[in-house]
Design a protein around this motif. Structure first.
Motif, mmCIF file in Angstrom:
data_model
loop_
_atom_site.group_PDB
_atom_site.id
_atom_site.type_symbol
_atom_site.label_atom_id
_atom_site.label_comp_id
_atom_site.label_asym_id
_atom_site.label_seq_id
_atom_site.Cartn_x
_atom_site.Cartn_y
_atom_site.Cartn_z
ATOM 1 N N TYR A 100 -7.665 10.706 -9.065
ATOM 2 C CA TYR A 100 -8.801 9.961 -8.514
ATOM 3 C C TYR A 100 -8.715 8.487 -8.889
ATOM 4 C CZ TYR A 100 -10.907 14.548 -7.645
ATOM 5 O OH TYR A 100 -11.150 15.809 -7.205
ATOM 6 N N GLN A 101 -8.294 8.199 -10.108
ATOM 7 C CA GLN A 101 -8.161 6.807 -10.538
ATOM 8 C C GLN A 101 -7.062 6.094 -9.754
ATOM 9 O OE1 GLN A 101 -7.391 7.284 -14.681
ATOM 10 N NE2 GLN A 101 -9.479 7.938 -15.189
ATOM 11 N N PHE A 102 -5.955 6.792 -9.500
ATOM 12 C CA PHE A 102 -4.862 6.183 -8.742
ATOM 13 C C PHE A 102 -5.262 5.924 -7.297
ATOM 14 C CE2 PHE A 102 -1.052 6.868 -6.049
ATOM 15 C CZ PHE A 102 -0.352 5.716 -6.409
ATOM 16 N N LEU A 103 -5.948 6.873 -6.663
ATOM 17 C CA LEU A 103 -6.370 6.687 -5.272
ATOM 18 C C LEU A 103 -7.442 5.603 -5.159
ATOM 19 C CD1 LEU A 103 -6.494 10.415 -4.093
ATOM 20 C CD2 LEU A 103 -4.684 8.737 -3.739
ATOM 21 N N ALA A 104 -8.316 5.492 -6.161
ATOM 22 C CA ALA A 104 -9.305 4.409 -6.162
ATOM 23 C C ALA A 104 -8.623 3.057 -6.305
ATOM 24 C CB ALA A 104 -10.312 4.624 -7.283
ATOM 25 N N TYR A 105 -7.544 3.011 -7.079
ATOM 26 C CA TYR A 105 -6.770 1.772 -7.231
ATOM 27 C C TYR A 105 -6.125 1.372 -5.903
ATOM 28 C CZ TYR A 105 -2.576 -0.909 -8.278
ATOM 29 O OH TYR A 105 -1.559 -1.832 -8.251
ATOM 30 N N ILE A 106 -5.552 2.336 -5.179
ATOM 31 C CA ILE A 106 -4.929 2.052 -3.877
ATOM 32 C C ILE A 106 -5.966 1.530 -2.885
ATOM 33 C CG2 ILE A 106 -3.772 3.111 -1.899
ATOM 34 C CD1 ILE A 106 -1.930 2.738 -4.235
ATOM 35 N N LYS A 107 -7.116 2.166 -2.844
ATOM 36 C CA LYS A 107 -8.168 1.761 -1.916
ATOM 37 C C LYS A 107 -8.693 0.369 -2.235
ATOM 38 C CE LYS A 107 -12.576 3.372 -0.015
ATOM 39 N NZ LYS A 107 -13.616 4.443 -0.054
ATOM 40 N N GLN A 108 -8.934 0.095 -3.499
ATOM 41 C CA GLN A 108 -9.459 -1.212 -3.895
ATOM 42 C C GLN A 108 -8.415 -2.310 -3.668
ATOM 43 O OE1 GLN A 108 -11.177 -1.214 -7.797
ATOM 44 N NE2 GLN A 108 -11.436 -3.446 -7.867
ATOM 45 N N GLY A 109 -7.133 -1.984 -3.870
ATOM 46 C CA GLY A 109 -6.088 -2.976 -3.665
ATOM 47 C C GLY A 109 -5.957 -3.395 -2.214
ATOM 48 N N PHE A 110 -5.950 -2.443 -1.294
ATOM 49 C CA PHE A 110 -5.847 -2.781 0.130
ATOM 50 C C PHE A 110 -7.105 -3.484 0.635
ATOM 51 C CE2 PHE A 110 -2.375 0.444 0.425
ATOM 52 C CZ PHE A 110 -1.426 -0.399 0.974
ATOM 53 N N GLN A 111 -8.270 -3.134 0.080
ATOM 54 C CA GLN A 111 -9.489 -3.836 0.465
ATOM 55 C C GLN A 111 -9.463 -5.291 0.006
ATOM 56 O OE1 GLN A 111 -12.727 -1.536 -1.123
ATOM 57 N NE2 GLN A 111 -12.747 -0.070 0.592
ATOM 58 N N ALA A 112 -8.916 -5.557 -1.173
ATOM 59 C CA ALA A 112 -8.845 -6.919 -1.678
ATOM 60 C C ALA A 112 -7.854 -7.767 -0.890
ATOM 61 C CB ALA A 112 -8.454 -6.908 -3.158
ATOM 62 N N LEU A 113 -6.807 -7.140 -0.333
ATOM 63 C CA LEU A 113 -5.762 -7.867 0.392
ATOM 64 C C LEU A 113 -5.934 -7.813 1.900
ATOM 65 C CD1 LEU A 113 -2.738 -6.581 -1.719
ATOM 66 C CD2 LEU A 113 -3.621 -8.912 -1.731
ATOM 67 N N GLN A 114 -7.020 -7.245 2.375
ATOM 68 C CA GLN A 114 -7.183 -7.026 3.812
ATOM 69 C C GLN A 114 -7.252 -8.328 4.603
ATOM 70 O OE1 GLN A 114 -10.371 -4.376 4.676
ATOM 71 N NE2 GLN A 114 -9.912 -4.205 6.861
ATOM 72 N N GLU A 115 -7.837 -9.376 4.028
ATOM 73 C CA GLU A 115 -7.984 -10.632 4.760
ATOM 74 C C GLU A 115 -6.652 -11.376 4.923
ATOM 75 O OE1 GLU A 115 -10.030 -13.754 2.629
ATOM 76 O OE2 GLU A 115 -10.005 -12.532 0.785
ATOM 77 N N TYR A 116 -5.605 -10.972 4.202
ATOM 78 C CA TYR A 116 -4.303 -11.630 4.305
ATOM 79 C C TYR A 116 -3.323 -10.852 5.170
ATOM 80 C CZ TYR A 116 -6.292 -13.720 0.100
ATOM 81 O OH TYR A 116 -7.125 -14.343 -0.805
ATOM 82 N N LYS A 117 -3.760 -9.814 5.859
ATOM 83 C CA LYS A 117 -2.828 -8.923 6.549
ATOM 84 C C LYS A 117 -2.244 -9.573 7.800
ATOM 85 C CE LYS A 117 -6.232 -6.262 9.277
ATOM 86 N NZ LYS A 117 -5.676 -6.400 10.615
ATOM 87 N N LYS A 118 -0.953 -9.305 8.005
ATOM 88 C CA LYS A 118 -0.236 -9.730 9.197
ATOM 89 C C LYS A 118 0.253 -8.547 10.015
ATOM 90 C CE LYS A 118 1.335 -14.249 7.584
ATOM 91 N NZ LYS A 118 2.508 -15.148 7.411
ATOM 92 N N ILE A 119 -0.233 -7.357 9.703
ATOM 93 C CA ILE A 119 0.058 -6.169 10.484
ATOM 94 C C ILE A 119 -1.205 -5.762 11.226
ATOM 95 C CG2 ILE A 119 1.905 -5.345 8.977
ATOM 96 C CD1 ILE A 119 -0.099 -3.520 7.622
ATOM 97 N N GLN A 120 -1.025 -4.971 12.273
ATOM 98 C CA GLN A 120 -2.192 -4.582 13.074
ATOM 99 C C GLN A 120 -2.999 -3.481 12.396
ATOM 100 O OE1 GLN A 120 -1.248 -3.614 17.084
ATOM 101 N NE2 GLN A 120 -3.358 -3.122 17.676
ATOM 102 N N GLY A 121 -2.309 -2.582 11.705
ATOM 103 C CA GLY A 121 -3.050 -1.486 11.083
ATOM 104 C C GLY A 121 -2.190 -0.718 10.101
ATOM 105 N N LEU A 122 -2.868 -0.005 9.202
ATOM 106 C CA LEU A 122 -2.215 0.838 8.203
ATOM 107 C C LEU A 122 -3.072 2.074 7.987
ATOM 108 C CD1 LEU A 122 -0.144 1.278 5.778
ATOM 109 C CD2 LEU A 122 -1.842 0.122 4.372
#
Length: 273
Positions: free
Chosen positions: A194-216
């Motif tokens: 649960y801690q690892f999956l929360a880390y993945i979710k929070q990381g992509f949310q923090a970097l979402q405004e810098y994305k150059k891909i259409q979707g993940l």
């Protein structure tokens, strides 16, 4: 109901087999898969990740182009004392020297296995540090990278670097699948998943405004929890759009499987460019 197909099957792509002289198509793909496994095994136990590999053959020459990503756990600007440098071992287990020696030996094995005159390795190594991640995103993930959490979240620094490369379209889905597979398999204690999956979710949310891909899109399904009777669970996360039904979109998909202390887990990753 019809069975769902792989999203990259119906999309136009380049055929790797170009009609070699004494290699028929089944032998060509058998040799190609063994070369992939051999090069991938050279990166085990290190901070280097195999991102892409391309094999070209012309008469008696095999040209293998490899893209490696080198993650760094500590900052490049970290000051080191003279005593630390004197006591430091000359050859680290995770250094580039170890990878280069393994790749040189792998080239000799490929030459004997294929029976060609010459095997050439062309390596493109991408170095990335934690400071290359934008500062606002690092502030949101500061709790995971603290020194007192180094043992608990040992994946925090290079995981953030990898997610930033995925968002900026500089890493492939295979690199992300290896990172997820490696950490899901190693989290054997209770509630560590649960801690690892929360880390993945929070990381992509923090970097979402810098994305150059259409979707993940990420999907993890299996027995990676401590629920009674070993019930399987599905964890999904998506940013942006994922138009799998549109054939004109470039989508990279990666399916893999790993084992935990509770059972098998399936990983699915889709990246739309």
């Amino acid at each position: 109901m019809a069975q769902k197909t792989h999203p990259t099957i119906l999309r136009p792509k380049n055929n790797l087999y170009q009609g070699c002289t004494h290699w028929n198509e089944p032998k060509f793909y058998f040799i190609l898969s063994n070369i992939h496994k051999l090069i991938k095994s050279c990166c085990f136990g290190t901070t280097h990740y195999l991102d892409k590999i391309q094999v070209n053959r012309h008469f008696g020459l095999i040209l293998i182009e490899i893209d490696l990503i080198h993650f760094h756990f500590r900052s490049k600007r970290r000051l080191k004392s003279r005593r630390y440098k004197e006591n430091q071992t000359s050859n680290k287990k995770q250094s580039w020297t170890v990878i280069a020696c393994r790749l040189q030996r792998a080239a000799e094995l490929i030459q004997k296995f294929t029976g060609t005159k010459k095997v050439t390795l062309r390596i493109n190594r991408l170095k990335i540090y934690t400071r290359s991640v934008p500062k606002p995103a690092r502030r949101q993930m500061a709790y995971f990278t603290k020194s007192f959490n180094h043992i608990k979240y040992d994946y925090a620094r290079y995981g953030m670097q990898l997610m930033y490369l995925i968002i900026k379209n500089k890493a492939s889905a295979s690199t992300l699948s290896r990172f997820l597979k490696q950490n899901i398999c190693s989290r054997q204690r209770r509630k560590r998943h649960y801690q690892f999956l929360a880390y993945i979710k929070q990381g992509f949310q923090a970097l979402q405004e810098y994305k150059k891909i259409q979707g993940l899109k990420l999907q993890i399904k299996g027995r990676f929890t401590h629920k009674a009777k070993g019930r399987s669970k599905i964890w999904k996360y998506q940013i942006g759009q994922m138009p799998i039904s549109q054939l004109n979109k470039t989508i990279q998909a990666k399916y893999t499987q790993t084992q935990t202390g509770y059972g098998s887990v399936g990983l699915k990753i889709w990246i739309c460019y």
